[in-house]
Design a protein around this motif. Structure first.
Motif, short mmCIF file in Angstrom:
data_model
loop_
_atom_site.label_atom_id
_atom_site.label_comp_id
_atom_site.label_asym_id
_atom_site.label_seq_id
_atom_site.Cartn_x
_atom_site.Cartn_y
_atom_site.Cartn_z
N UNK A 269 40.79 33.97 45.38
CA UNK A 269 39.92 35.13 45.44
C UNK A 269 40.58 36.31 46.15
N UNK A 270 41.48 36.04 47.10
CA UNK A 270 42.19 37.14 47.77
C UNK A 270 43.10 37.87 46.80
N UNK A 271 43.80 37.13 45.95
CA UNK A 271 44.67 37.77 44.95
C UNK A 271 43.84 38.51 43.91
N UNK A 272 42.70 37.93 43.52
CA UNK A 272 41.83 38.62 42.57
C UNK A 272 41.35 39.95 43.16
N UNK A 273 41.02 39.96 44.43
CA UNK A 273 40.56 41.19 45.07
C UNK A 273 41.68 42.21 45.14
N UNK A 274 42.85 41.78 45.55
CA UNK A 274 43.96 42.71 45.74
C UNK A 274 44.50 43.27 44.43
N UNK A 275 44.73 42.41 43.44
CA UNK A 275 45.41 42.82 42.21
C UNK A 275 44.48 43.19 41.07
N UNK B 146 50.07 35.73 37.50
CA UNK B 146 49.19 36.87 37.22
C UNK B 146 48.27 37.22 38.38
N UNK B 147 48.47 36.60 39.53
CA UNK B 147 47.66 36.86 40.72
C UNK B 147 46.19 36.56 40.49
N UNK B 148 45.92 35.47 39.77
CA UNK B 148 44.55 35.01 39.57
C UNK B 148 44.38 33.61 40.17
#
Length: 183
Positions: free
Chosen positions: A145-151, A140-142
């Motif tokens: 922090x980079x994935x949280x920002x992007x997705x 789920x892209x969590x």
């Protein structure tokens, strides 16, 4: 409709009925003290009235299952994310522990590994397997922090708010729920 003597009058002490804000910007002052003067010239005993203090902003409502499903489906179309599924011991763990326990684990893991402003080993803090929550975070892209920002459009460099933590837990738990149902 007319009021009868048996109908209680509204209690003026309870204050005005809260009205949700229409959007960003200043909210109009309401209530009996809307025109009262407070501040440096009002005197040392002047207490701010309820109309002069900022209203507590209610936490946003958690996203619906349909909203979460749409977000998970969009993220799941990315080839890297699409390969994650609960298998083997992770699937058995998800099935045997149940949703309430997994939600508790997700809250704890998110608080420790993702919520700080600068997570330890950010980008490498989430294992690929070993717990259903870890697998769900990658799917789920969590996971960082980079994935949280992007997705998910949650900025880096500050601690996650309570609402953001709850959102991440909802996304992770919804993904796990879908995986267990499809198994």
């Amino acid at each position: 409709m007319t009021s009868s003597p048996d109908t209680p009058a509204p209690d003026p002490a309870s204050g005005p009925t809260p009205v949700p804000a229409a959007g960003p910007g200043p909210r109009p002052a309401t209530g009996p003290a809307a025109g009262s003067a407070t501040g440096p010239g009002a005197g040392p005993t002047a207490a701010p009235s309820p109309a002069d203090t900022p209203a507590a902003v209610p936490a946003p409502a958690p996203p619906s299952a349909a909203d979460l499903d749409r977000r998970i489906d969009v993220i799941g179309r990315q080839p890297f994310r699409a390969k994650f599924h609960l298998r083997g011991r992770d699937l058995v763990t998800a099935q045997s522990h149940g949703p309430a326990t997994l939600r508790w684990h997700a809250r704890d893991l998110i608080a420790q590994r993702l919520a700080p402003a600068e997570p330890y080993k950010d980008g490498k803090q989430t294992p690929y397997r070993g717990h259903p929550v870890f697998v769900a975070q990658h799917a789920t892209a969590t996971c960082c922090r980079s994935c949280l920002r992007r997705w998910h459009e949650i900025p880096k460099g500050r601690e996650l708010s309570r609402a953001e933590r709850a959102y991440v837990v909802e996304v992770v738990c919804r993904w796990i729920e879908r995986e267990v149902a499809g198994a």
